[in-house]
Motif scaffolding. Structure first.
Motif, PDB file in Angstrom:
ATOM      1  N   ASN A   8      -8.273   0.161  -4.073  1.00 50.53           N
ATOM      2  CA  ASN A   8      -8.706   0.219  -2.674  1.00 50.53           C
ATOM      3  C   ASN A   8      -7.667   0.909  -1.797  1.00 50.53           C
ATOM      4  OD1 ASN A   8     -11.130  -1.092  -3.165  1.00 50.53           O
ATOM      5  ND2 ASN A   8     -10.289  -3.126  -2.773  1.00 50.53           N
ATOM      6  N   TRP A   9      -6.393   0.689  -2.116  1.00 45.16           N
ATOM      7  CA  TRP A   9      -5.316   1.353  -1.374  1.00 45.16           C
ATOM      8  C   TRP A   9      -5.426   2.868  -1.516  1.00 45.16           C
ATOM      9  CZ3 TRP A   9      -1.095   3.908  -3.920  1.00 45.16           C
ATOM     10  CH2 TRP A   9      -0.085   4.363  -3.055  1.00 45.16           C
ATOM     11  N   ALA A  43       4.680  -3.478  -1.399  1.00 49.42           N
ATOM     12  CA  ALA A  43       4.865  -2.092  -1.840  1.00 49.42           C
ATOM     13  C   ALA A  43       3.790  -1.179  -1.259  1.00 49.42           C
ATOM     14  CB  ALA A  43       4.851  -2.023  -3.365  1.00 49.42           C
ATOM     15  N   LEU A  44       2.553  -1.673  -1.197  1.00 47.39           N
ATOM     16  CA  LEU A  44       1.452  -0.844  -0.701  1.00 47.39           C
ATOM     17  C   LEU A  44       1.432  -0.751   0.821  1.00 47.39           C
ATOM     18  CD1 LEU A  44      -1.491  -1.899  -3.066  1.00 47.39           C
ATOM     19  CD2 LEU A  44       0.225  -0.101  -3.363  1.00 47.39           C
ATOM     20  N   VAL A  81       4.004   0.050   2.590  1.00 45.93           N
ATOM     21  CA  VAL A  81       4.932   1.112   3.000  1.00 45.93           C
ATOM     22  C   VAL A  81       4.125   2.341   3.410  1.00 45.93           C
ATOM     23  CG1 VAL A  81       6.811   2.609   2.230  1.00 45.93           C
ATOM     24  CG2 VAL A  81       6.699   0.235   1.448  1.00 45.93           C
ATOM     25  N   PRO A  82       4.418   2.948   4.566  1.00 47.08           N
ATOM     26  CA  PRO A  82       3.571   4.028   5.088  1.00 47.08           C
ATOM     27  C   PRO A  82       3.764   5.390   4.426  1.00 47.08           C
ATOM     28  CG  PRO A  82       5.385   3.613   6.583  1.00 47.08           C
ATOM     29  CD  PRO A  82       5.467   2.552   5.520  1.00 47.08           C
ATOM     30  N   ILE A  83       4.553   5.466   3.371  1.00 43.69           N
ATOM     31  CA  ILE A  83       4.760   6.739   2.680  1.00 43.69           C
ATOM     32  C   ILE A  83       4.666   6.511   1.175  1.00 43.69           C
ATOM     33  CG2 ILE A  83       6.223   7.742   4.479  1.00 43.69           C
ATOM     34  CD1 ILE A  83       8.650   7.008   2.760  1.00 43.69           C
ATOM     35  N   LEU A  84       4.435   7.596   0.441  1.00 39.96           N
ATOM     36  CA  LEU A  84       4.499   7.533  -1.015  1.00 39.96           C
ATOM     37  C   LEU A  84       5.966   7.581  -1.421  1.00 39.96           C
ATOM     38  CD1 LEU A  84       1.616   9.998  -1.992  1.00 39.96           C
ATOM     39  CD2 LEU A  84       1.524   7.506  -1.847  1.00 39.96           C
ATOM     40  N   LYS A 125       6.743   4.521  -6.619  1.00 36.24           N
ATOM     41  CA  LYS A 125       7.181   3.130  -6.595  1.00 36.24           C
ATOM     42  C   LYS A 125       5.991   2.186  -6.481  1.00 36.24           C
ATOM     43  CE  LYS A 125       9.884  -0.428  -6.195  1.00 36.24           C
ATOM     44  NZ  LYS A 125      10.523  -0.999  -7.401  1.00 36.24           N
ATOM     45  N   GLN A 126       4.967   2.587  -5.745  1.00 35.99           N
ATOM     46  CA  GLN A 126       3.780   1.735  -5.619  1.00 35.99           C
ATOM     47  C   GLN A 126       3.131   1.487  -6.979  1.00 35.99           C
ATOM     48  OE1 GLN A 126       4.552   4.243  -3.575  1.00 35.99           O
ATOM     49  NE2 GLN A 126       4.086   3.733  -1.450  1.00 35.99           N
TER      50      GLN A 126
END
Length: 238
Positions: A87-88, A24-25, A27-30, A48-49
């Motif tokens: 951290n993400w 989930a993290l 993925v390059p977009i929110l 979703k993250q």
């Protein structure tokens, strides 16, 4: 139970739970949560993250996953999940300020989209839930443990929740910087206004210059985004 290889069991669960969050993290977009999301208990979250983090945390302590003999390992996994999410976020914010993507996977969202109050909302919601209902549920599952152990568990989870709350000032400052930068772009037009009327015979203006509305446009867009977020949450509750 003696026939089980508990180490292998936990390793498989670790890959399953941690892998879901990592995917989930990455993925390059929110990714906004769709109103049809199946988990009613996470419908207050907007990304979703964030939903995946909550689901992963719950999986660690669900009846069909947890083995009390591995409780220490699942506690460690829970804290690692919180650290991974924190951290993400912090890496993404750092990349936004630099204007470039680092080698950390999943930080591209900070370049492809401005930070917004979706993140603030989710951080507040997660921190409150983790330090509240989530913690209480874990303590109930471990109620047969000693007071000393329960105290250590409580401190660990509270520390994990605080790690999320500690990100709020950085997120807020980044959003403010983004709005200021967008507004300043329109202020650059000011340099040419005085020169235009000094060097030409144009009549004095009778209406405001276009830059006036442009200065407030980023704030207006941010306000509309917040309104849509609130209404989406409200709609999902109905």
């Amino acid at each position: 139970m003696k026939q089980w290889n508990i180490g292998v069991y936990f390793s498989l669960r670790f890959q399953e739970i941690a892998g879901a969050l990592d995917s989930a993290l990455a993925v390059p977009i929110l990714v906004p949560v769709q109103s049809s999301h199946s988990d009613e208990n996470s419908q207050d979250l907007t990304l979703k993250q964030s939903v995946t983090l909550l689901e992963s945390l719950r999986s660690c302590w669900s009846e069909d996953v947890l083995l009390i003999s591995c409780a220490d390992k699942f506690l460690r996994l829970s804290l690692q999940l919180l650290s991974r999410y924190s951290n993400w976020l912090s890496s993404g914010l750092a990349d936004w300020k630099k204007g470039s993507v680092s080698s950390n996977p999943g930080c591209e969202w900070a370049i492809s989209a401005l930070p917004d109050d979706f993140i603030i909302h989710d951080i507040n919601w997660l921190a409150k839930r983790i330090c509240g209902d989530y913690l209480e549920g874990i303590l109930q599952l471990l109620s047969t443990c000693s007071t000393e152990v329960l105290d250590l568990v409580k401190k660990s989870i509270l520390h994990g929740g605080k790690s999320l709350s500690d990100l709020l000032p950085s997120v807020i400052n980044t959003i403010i910087e983004a709005l200021v930068d967008k507004s300043v772009e329109d202020l650059r037009q000011l340099k040419g206004i005085t020169a235009t009327y000094r060097m030409t015979n144009k009549p004095l203006p009778v209406r405001h210059s276009p830059y006036v509305a442009g200065i407030l446009r980023p704030l207006k867009i941010a306000g509309c985004s917040r309104w849509r977020t609130s209404n989406n949450i409200f709609d999902r509750r109905c």
